[in-house]
Design a protein around this motif. Structure first.
Motif, PDB file in Angstrom:
ATOM      1  N   GLN A  87       0.701  -0.957   0.025  1.00 51.19           N
ATOM      2  CA  GLN A  87       0.004   0.138  -0.166  1.00 51.19           C
ATOM      3  C   GLN A  87       0.745   1.220   0.036  1.00 51.19           C
ATOM      4  O   GLN A  87       0.592   2.309  -0.714  1.00 51.19           O
ATOM      5  CB  GLN A  87      -0.723  -0.147   1.270  1.00 51.19           C
ATOM      6  N   LEU A  88       1.964   1.197   0.732  1.00 55.18           N
ATOM      7  CA  LEU A  88       2.730   2.389   1.011  1.00 55.18           C
ATOM      8  C   LEU A  88       3.707   2.774  -0.332  1.00 55.18           C
ATOM      9  O   LEU A  88       3.885   3.706  -0.896  1.00 55.18           O
ATOM     10  CB  LEU A  88       3.841   2.215   2.046  1.00 55.18           C
ATOM     11  N   TRP A  89       3.845   1.683  -1.156  1.00 54.26           N
ATOM     12  CA  TRP A  89       4.561   1.841  -2.339  1.00 54.26           C
ATOM     13  C   TRP A  89       3.611   1.596  -3.708  1.00 54.26           C
ATOM     14  O   TRP A  89       4.196   1.739  -4.882  1.00 54.26           O
ATOM     15  CB  TRP A  89       5.733   0.885  -2.508  1.00 54.26           C
ATOM     16  N   ALA A  90       2.531   1.553  -3.504  1.00 52.94           N
ATOM     17  CA  ALA A  90       1.717   1.544  -4.792  1.00 52.94           C
ATOM     18  C   ALA A  90       1.584   2.855  -5.451  1.00 52.94           C
ATOM     19  O   ALA A  90       1.794   4.093  -5.057  1.00 52.94           O
ATOM     20  CB  ALA A  90       0.017   1.272  -4.278  1.00 52.94           C
ATOM     21  N   PRO A  91       1.622   2.814  -6.712  1.00 50.64           N
ATOM     22  CA  PRO A  91       1.313   4.065  -7.573  1.00 50.64           C
ATOM     23  C   PRO A  91       0.272   4.976  -7.162  1.00 50.64           C
ATOM     24  O   PRO A  91      -0.812   4.407  -7.045  1.00 50.64           O
ATOM     25  CB  PRO A  91       1.281   3.712  -9.096  1.00 50.64           C
ATOM     26  N   ILE A  92       0.336   6.194  -7.424  1.00 50.74           N
ATOM     27  CA  ILE A  92      -0.629   7.180  -7.111  1.00 50.74           C
ATOM     28  C   ILE A  92      -1.733   6.902  -8.280  1.00 50.74           C
ATOM     29  O   ILE A  92      -1.298   7.390  -9.535  1.00 50.74           O
ATOM     30  CB  ILE A  92      -0.073   8.604  -6.986  1.00 50.74           C
ATOM     31  N   TYR A  93      -3.211   6.939  -8.144  1.00 47.88           N
ATOM     32  CA  TYR A  93      -3.994   7.031  -8.877  1.00 47.88           C
ATOM     33  C   TYR A  93      -5.264   7.401  -8.111  1.00 47.88           C
ATOM     34  O   TYR A  93      -5.290   7.499  -7.076  1.00 47.88           O
ATOM     35  CB  TYR A  93      -4.161   5.671  -9.684  1.00 47.88           C
ATOM     36  N   GLY A  94      -6.385   7.744  -9.020  1.00 47.99           N
ATOM     37  CA  GLY A  94      -7.675   8.131  -8.388  1.00 47.99           C
ATOM     38  C   GLY A  94      -8.134   9.238  -9.042  1.00 47.99           C
ATOM     39  O   GLY A  94      -7.725   9.583 -10.197  1.00 47.99           O
ATOM     40  N   LYS A 112       7.766  19.843 -13.158  1.00 47.31           N
ATOM     41  CA  LYS A 112       6.848  20.638 -13.846  1.00 47.31           C
ATOM     42  C   LYS A 112       5.822  20.146 -14.796  1.00 47.31           C
ATOM     43  O   LYS A 112       4.844  20.576 -15.260  1.00 47.31           O
ATOM     44  CB  LYS A 112       7.696  21.611 -14.793  1.00 47.31           C
ATOM     45  N   LEU A 113       5.904  18.824 -15.059  1.00 50.01           N
ATOM     46  CA  LEU A 113       4.941  17.908 -15.642  1.00 50.01           C
ATOM     47  C   LEU A 113       4.008  17.108 -15.222  1.00 50.01           C
ATOM     48  O   LEU A 113       3.303  16.423 -15.508  1.00 50.01           O
ATOM     49  CB  LEU A 113       5.842  17.084 -16.778  1.00 50.01           C
ATOM     50  N   GLY A 114       4.103  17.208 -13.681  1.00 54.44           N
ATOM     51  CA  GLY A 114       3.455  16.604 -12.797  1.00 54.44           C
ATOM     52  C   GLY A 114       3.976  15.989 -11.674  1.00 54.44           C
ATOM     53  O   GLY A 114       4.907  16.603 -11.004  1.00 54.44           O
ATOM     54  N   PHE A 115       3.688  14.629 -11.279  1.00 50.48           N
ATOM     55  CA  PHE A 115       4.412  14.025 -10.004  1.00 50.48           C
ATOM     56  C   PHE A 115       5.195  12.876 -10.909  1.00 50.48           C
ATOM     57  O   PHE A 115       4.795  12.136 -11.704  1.00 50.48           O
ATOM     58  CB  PHE A 115       3.293  13.239  -9.261  1.00 50.48           C
ATOM     59  N   VAL A 116       6.712  12.751 -10.344  1.00 49.14           N
ATOM     60  CA  VAL A 116       7.498  11.911 -10.766  1.00 49.14           C
ATOM     61  C   VAL A 116       7.813  10.909  -9.499  1.00 49.14           C
ATOM     62  O   VAL A 116       8.255  11.524  -8.509  1.00 49.14           O
ATOM     63  CB  VAL A 116       8.797  12.611 -11.525  1.00 49.14           C
ATOM     64  N   GLU A 117       7.519   9.764  -9.618  1.00 49.44           N
ATOM     65  CA  GLU A 117       7.837   8.920  -8.688  1.00 49.44           C
ATOM     66  C   GLU A 117       9.400   8.345  -8.732  1.00 49.44           C
ATOM     67  O   GLU A 117      10.048   8.459  -9.743  1.00 49.44           O
ATOM     68  CB  GLU A 117       7.266   7.394  -8.831  1.00 49.44           C
ATOM     69  N   ASN A 118      10.156   8.570  -7.561  1.00 49.54           N
ATOM     70  CA  ASN A 118      11.338   8.209  -7.230  1.00 49.54           C
ATOM     71  C   ASN A 118      11.668   6.405  -7.592  1.00 49.54           C
ATOM     72  O   ASN A 118      10.694   5.976  -7.289  1.00 49.54           O
ATOM     73  CB  ASN A 118      11.799   8.262  -5.838  1.00 49.54           C
TER      74      ASN A 118
END
Length: 597
Positions: A87-94, A112-118
């Motif tokens: 749950q903690l490392w799941a990609p962000i969606y919604g 600048k283009l949004g959210f970038v995951e590490n």
């Protein structure tokens, strides 16, 4: 015994009555016995508690179970349960954010283009996959955990057996080298038949490029080097001489300039045989109390460029010496005619600093041509010249009468060099500063001297010992290009480049006097000279706007400002005898004389 027998019969009858009650499906009852008990009818149970609808509770439990499986909301600040690793490392969606253009909340945006995951991936692994994809067209898919974990050209992947650019088998490498060698030989054989020999030797032709595929800058050139041209031979000779001089310890000298001097007065000696530099006999201090000047008395104009420094003749002040950016040094009459008496020409670049000996018969000049020269004031002859190959920023003589042959010079290479002018040898080097040395000021009966530098520090030295006695450096300090000693020798005034004058004690600890601070002028970026009145009651300084500022020593308040020059007012000197007269110089090429009345 009869009693026991009758009790046993009663127990048997009770068991027979309870059996039909235990089995409600049976409808047959035995009523033949006259001693049997009456029939028992079972009634439905009733509860006094109110009826509860448990539908909401069931939904809540189901929602909690779903919450344990869905990912966390990144904007959520409180988590009421222990989330799992997935749950903690799941990609962000919604659902999209209602007030953001691209559906991301402001706190979630990190690009600048949004959210970038590490992504936790080693740089070497990334470079390997990046270069493999650009060379073969396929790369490992880091998001795929099972099955086909490659993306791109899968046909090429099967053909190359999944190799990367960093793990090519050795037999493949040898095979490629052989193929390349054959290609070159074939190209060379074909060119020999068609291409002319002159074209092969011409670097501008394509034939030369094909033959010399190896870049001329890649590694060492093969073959013998041709003969050097005349320019190359000349440069090689100069370079070898320079290296030999460095090995032997000889220093690079300053530019050689022929020394000239021109006398502009009527005669060098008067009818009594006295020299023109001799002070007038009636020159005495008229008053011990100094006053701030108000009015312009005289202007000396003779320098074609700015004036960098001025010095009054010691003790009497009947002459004033000036250093110009036009490479010339001039001395002017103050008491009588007010004209230029002599011009000294011995530098090829601007003159940086000048300094009189104790009796005024000789003086030093330091120029940007890397030369230091010791002049005879009367005749204009150069007595001696010194150079280390670096630009001298400040020159001083030891004030002791028995050490007038000792010269100290602050250089651009962070050193203070000490010469014995009688022998012309360097007797000491003070090498601790981290920047060009700007000032040298003798204190403590000339047993010590204080130096300031571009490294924003003050250092105190014992004369003749190249070890720092006191090192003053604070984070808030700025460079101090001008320092002056108070007439009572207990204080130093330092021109700080943050537009203020700081006062330091000359006692053992050399502490900053926090109660005395002189400000108001704009001196940042300019080495404006700071000075004292002979009685010590006033502090004065030039500034970058052409003004001369006067402060009261006790109250630290601005006493008066004079608009002296167009441009920078770089130097100011108080007359040693005439207590209300001040000379200023500026980058407009003028020297001005101011009086109290």
């Amino acid at each position: 015994m009869d009693l026991l027998q009758s009790y046993g019969d009663d127990m048997d009858d009770d068991q027979q009555l309870q059996e039909p009650l235990r089995n409600p499906s049976s409808t047959a009852y035995d009523h033949s016995s006259p001693d049997s008990s009456p029939i028992r009818i079972s009634l439905p149970t009733k509860s006094a508690a109110p009826k509860v609808d448990d539908t909401a509770l069931a939904l809540t439990v189901a929602g909690a179970n779903r919450a344990l499986t869905k990912p966390l909301d990144p904007t959520q600040r409180v988590v009421a349960y222990n989330p799992t690793y997935d749950q903690l490392w799941a990609p962000i969606y919604g659902p999209a954010h209602p007030y953001a253009k691209d559906g991301l909340a402001q706190g979630m945006r990190n690009h600048k283009l949004g959210f970038v995951e590490n992504a936790a991936i080693e740089p070497f692994v990334f470079d390997e996959q990046y270069n493999t994809f650009h060379k073969f067209g396929y790369a490992a898919d880091p998001s795929a955990s099972e099955g086909n974990n490659y993306v791109g050209d899968l046909d090429k992947l099967k053909e190359t057996d999944g190799i990367s650019v960093y793990n090519i088998p050795q037999h493949e490498q040898k095979k490629r080298k052989i193929e390349k060698k054959k290609e070159r030989e074939e190209d060379g054989d074909g060119d020999d038949d068609v291409v002319d020999g002159t074209e092969v030797e011409n670097p501008a032709s394509e034939a030369w490029l094909l033959k010399n595929r190896k870049s001329p800058w890649a590694g060492k050139k093969e073959g013998l080097q041709g003969e050097l041209t005349e320019d190359q031979k000349k440069y090689a000779d100069e370079y070898s001489k320079k290296k030999e001089e460095e090995k032997s310890g000889n220093r690079e000298k300053g530019e050689v300039v022929t020394d000239k001097s021109t006398f502009h007065g009527k005669e060098e000696k008067d009818y009594q045989g006295r020299s023109w530099i001799a002070p007038p006999k009636d020159a005495k201090a008229s008053n011990d109390h100094c006053y701030i000047p108000k009015r312009l008395v005289h202007t000396w104009s003779g320098h074609t460029k700015g004036v960098s420094a001025i010095r009054f003749f010691p003790k009497h002040g009947h002459l004033i010496l000036s250093a110009g950016m036009d490479t010339k040094v001039k001395i002017w009459d103050v008491f009588n005619s007010g004209k230029c008496m002599r011009t000294y020409i011995g530098h090829s670049k601007a003159v940086r600093d000048i300094w009189f000996c104790n009796d005024g018969t000789k003086f030093l000049t330091a120029g940007y041509d890397k030369n230091i020269k010791y002049w005879d004031t009367e005749t204009g002859q150069v007595i001696s010249a010194f150079s280390t190959g670096k630009v001298p920023y400040v020159v001083r003589l030891n004030p002791d009468e028995d050490k007038q042959n000792v010269l100290l010079a602050g250089m651009s290479d962070k050193k203070i060099v000490q010469w014995d002018m009688n022998t012309g040898q360097i007797t000491q080097e003070y090498d601790q500063h981290l920047g060009a040395v700007n000032t040298i000021t003798f204190v403590d009966n000339n047993r010590r001297f204080v130096t300031s530098s571009d490294d924003k520090s003050l250092r105190v030295w014992e004369f003749g010992i190249p070890v720092v006695v006191k090192y003053i450096s604070e984070p808030h300090m700025h460079s101090m290009p001008s320092i002056s000693l108070h007439p009572n020798t207990n204080w130093l005034a330092a021109q700080s480049l943050d537009n203020q004058i700081l006062i330091y004690s000359t006692r053992e600890r050399f502490q900053l006097n926090k109660k005395k601070r002189f400000a108001g002028h704009i001196a940042a970026g300019y080495a404006c000279q700071v000075n004292f009145s002979p009685d010590g009651r006033f502090v004065m300084s030039g500034d970058g706007e052409g003004k001369c500022w006067f402060w009261d020593w006790k109250s630290c308040k601005v006493f008066r400002t004079l608009k002296c020059h167009e441009g920078v007012c770089i130097g100011c000197e108080w007359h040693p005898l005439e207590q209300s007269k001040v000379a200023t110089c500026g980058w407009d090429g003028l020297i001005k004389y101011w009086y109290e009345i």
